[in-house]
Motif scaffolding. Structure first.
Motif, PDB file in Angstrom:
ATOM      1  N   UNK A 211     -17.574   0.669 -21.404  1.00 44.64           N
ATOM      2  CA  UNK A 211     -17.694   1.637 -22.482  1.00 44.64           C
ATOM      3  C   UNK A 211     -17.388   3.053 -22.059  1.00 44.64           C
ATOM      4  N   UNK A 212     -18.084   3.993 -22.701  1.00 45.82           N
ATOM      5  CA  UNK A 212     -17.716   5.397 -22.519  1.00 45.82           C
ATOM      6  C   UNK A 212     -17.998   5.925 -21.121  1.00 45.82           C
ATOM      7  N   UNK A 213     -19.033   5.419 -20.449  1.00 52.69           N
ATOM      8  CA  UNK A 213     -19.336   5.925 -19.105  1.00 52.69           C
ATOM      9  C   UNK A 213     -18.139   5.739 -18.185  1.00 52.69           C
ATOM     10  N   UNK A 284     -25.492  12.919 -20.549  1.00 54.52           N
ATOM     11  CA  UNK A 284     -24.115  13.010 -20.068  1.00 54.52           C
ATOM     12  C   UNK A 284     -23.768  14.426 -19.626  1.00 54.52           C
ATOM     13  N   UNK A 285     -24.341  15.408 -20.305  1.00 49.71           N
ATOM     14  CA  UNK A 285     -24.101  16.777 -19.864  1.00 49.71           C
ATOM     15  C   UNK A 285     -24.718  17.021 -18.484  1.00 49.71           C
ATOM     16  N   UNK A 286     -25.860  16.425 -18.254  1.00 45.69           N
ATOM     17  CA  UNK A 286     -26.495  16.544 -16.936  1.00 45.69           C
ATOM     18  C   UNK A 286     -25.642  15.878 -15.867  1.00 45.69           C
ATOM     19  N   UNK A 287     -25.050  14.733 -16.196  1.00 44.58           N
ATOM     20  CA  UNK A 287     -24.156  14.054 -15.257  1.00 44.58           C
ATOM     21  C   UNK A 287     -22.961  14.943 -14.934  1.00 44.58           C
ATOM     22  N   UNK A 288     -22.365  15.530 -15.963  1.00 39.03           N
ATOM     23  CA  UNK A 288     -21.200  16.391 -15.758  1.00 39.03           C
ATOM     24  C   UNK A 288     -21.537  17.569 -14.858  1.00 39.03           C
ATOM     25  N   UNK A 289     -22.705  18.191 -15.077  1.00 39.07           N
ATOM     26  CA  UNK A 289     -23.107  19.328 -14.253  1.00 39.07           C
ATOM     27  C   UNK A 289     -23.391  18.916 -12.815  1.00 39.07           C
TER      28      UNK A 289
END
Length: 436
Positions: A211-213, A284-289
């Motif tokens: 999926x999206x991950x 997901x924002x935390x993952x990106x950061x």
């Protein structure tokens, strides 16, 4: 209370506090009731990814089960699956073994016999032999690390031998069976040069849905996304040691991720499976950061929210009963559904202290939601007629609520993120429309 299933409302549990959870809602404080609803949950060797299936997650591995007949018998269902043909073997213990531990001397011989048989007659020499032992050896105090070392010395050909503990007695300890088996599997990895474009997803024994991950990681430049369940060879599994970082999607893999961080120098990030669209976006924002990548979640977020809104528009007063044989945390799922404006009447689940945070928040939105423990013997007296639910979620909930629609939502492939939310909401909508 005789003749009535014990239950507490979430408001009652919240008032008692995290350190005073009623013993009837915990799994290690009394007799265990193995109802049909709890067989998969309760037995480490039963269906689903219990210890035995989990121990064979590594490609080209086999398992020797060392146990009395009663403990080995429940493997017959698993061993009948095509993917496990010629992967389960047995060393049966008799009464003398139980008293004296005589069987320990026979384990290296049995391992050599299994490897020789597979190499000579099947032409499929295993790379790993997992030795699965039961509560019997826990009570005997067997040093399985030493036994496995003796097996490797007896083989003398580089085949790895590792212990796999089917110890229900340790379910409430610091290293429960499903935590320990993950640590055992990943202990097979040896240090490799790091690949900056390689990532592991660890946590489950079946693959995370495509999926999206994975799409987010690919767009960020990751070339290799590995999971223990997606490799077809032992060599592919070993390449997981080259990962730049691990993504942990199940708390039971946290100890494994810590071990890999210490031993292999692979840092890790935890992502939690949740059913709240807004909080999934924050995750997901935390993952990106954390990893310094760009992630655009707008399209997937809109799809998930549209599925939630569609269910709400068509069935605004929908009331749920939720079990724990489900690809979700039942308390988190109950909280998310309540935040969307749905009602949750009953939850059938064991309440571990780490889940209390969901109960505390749920008590503010749905204080009268009732919590039953699947494993409590008073569930013999559970009365479904008192329930007000329109639909149940989870395989076990279907057992307790036979007269209302059910969404089992417990396939091996693991849903995750926005896609998991969207697909669950669509499945609930479809199920309700079919019985309208």
């Amino acid at each position: 209370m005789a003749g009535k299933a014990v239950r507490y409302t979430v408001s009652e549990i919240a008032k008692l506090g995290k350190d005073n959870i009623p013993p009837e809602l915990l799994s290690g404080h009394g007799l265990v009731y193995s109802s049909p609803a709890t067989l998969a949950y309760n037995s480490p060797g039963a269906e689903g990814f219990g210890v035995k299936r989990a121990g064979l997650a590594v490609p080209e591995s086999v398992m020797l089960i060392v146990s009395p007949g009663c403990c080995g018998r429940n493997t017959s269902i698993v061993s009948s699956m095509p993917q496990y043909k010629d992967r389960f073997f047995y060393l049966m213990m008799d009464e003398t073994d139980l008293v004296t531990g005589r069987h320990l001397k026979r384990i290296p011989e049995a391992v050599c016999e299994v490897v020789s048989f597979l190499d000579g007659q099947k032409g499929r020499k295993p790379k790993v032999v997992m030795i699965c032992i039961t509560c019997v050896d826990a009570l005997l105090g067997t040093d399985m690390e030493r036994v496995c070392m003796a097996c490797e010395n007896a083989l003398g050909d580089g085949t790895r031998v590792r212990p796999c503990y089917m110890y229900a007695l340790t379910r409430e300890g610091r290293r429960p069976p499903m935590v320990h088996v993950r640590q055992t599997l990943y202990s097979l990895l040896e240090p490799l040069e790091k690949d900056p474009k390689s990532v592991n997803i660890i946590g489950n024994f079946a693959p995370l849905e495509d999926g999206e991950l994975q799409r987010y990681l690919t767009k960020a430049g990751v070339k290799h996304i590995r999971q223990i369940a997606t490799g077809s060879t032992y060599e592919e599994f070993l390449r997981m040691a080259s990962a730049n970082f691990n993504i942990v999607t199940n708390p039971e893999a946290r100890a494994s991720a810590h071990d890999m961080s210490q031993r292999l120098g692979i840092p890790y990030i935890e992502l939690t499976r949740i059913h709240d669209v807004e909080r999934t976006s924050l995750m997901y924002r935390s993952l990106a950061n954390a990893v310094g990548i760009e992630i655009d979640t707008s399209a997937e977020e809109a799809e998930a929210m549209a599925a939630v809104n569609s269910l709400k528009e068509q069935f605004p007063d929908l009331t749920f009963n939720i079990g724990e044989c489900i690809n979700a945390d039942p308390f988190e799922l109950a909280l998310s559904l309540s935040r969307y404006g749905f009602k949750v009447d009953e939850i059938y689940a064991t309440l571990a202290p780490e889940k209390f945070k969901y109960v505390a928040k749920l008590s503010e939105l749905s204080p009268d939601t009732k919590v039953f423990c699947n494993m409590d013997p008073t569930m013999l007296y559970y009365d479904v007629s008192a329930s007000r639910a329109h639909i149940s979620l989870g395989k076990d909930a279907a057992y307790y609520c036979p007269d209302i629609p059910n969404v089992a939502w417990n396939s091996d492939i693991q849903p995750f993120g926005f896609q998991g939310i969207r697909d669950l909401m669509n499945k609930i909508t479809k199920t309700m429309k079919e019985v309208r």
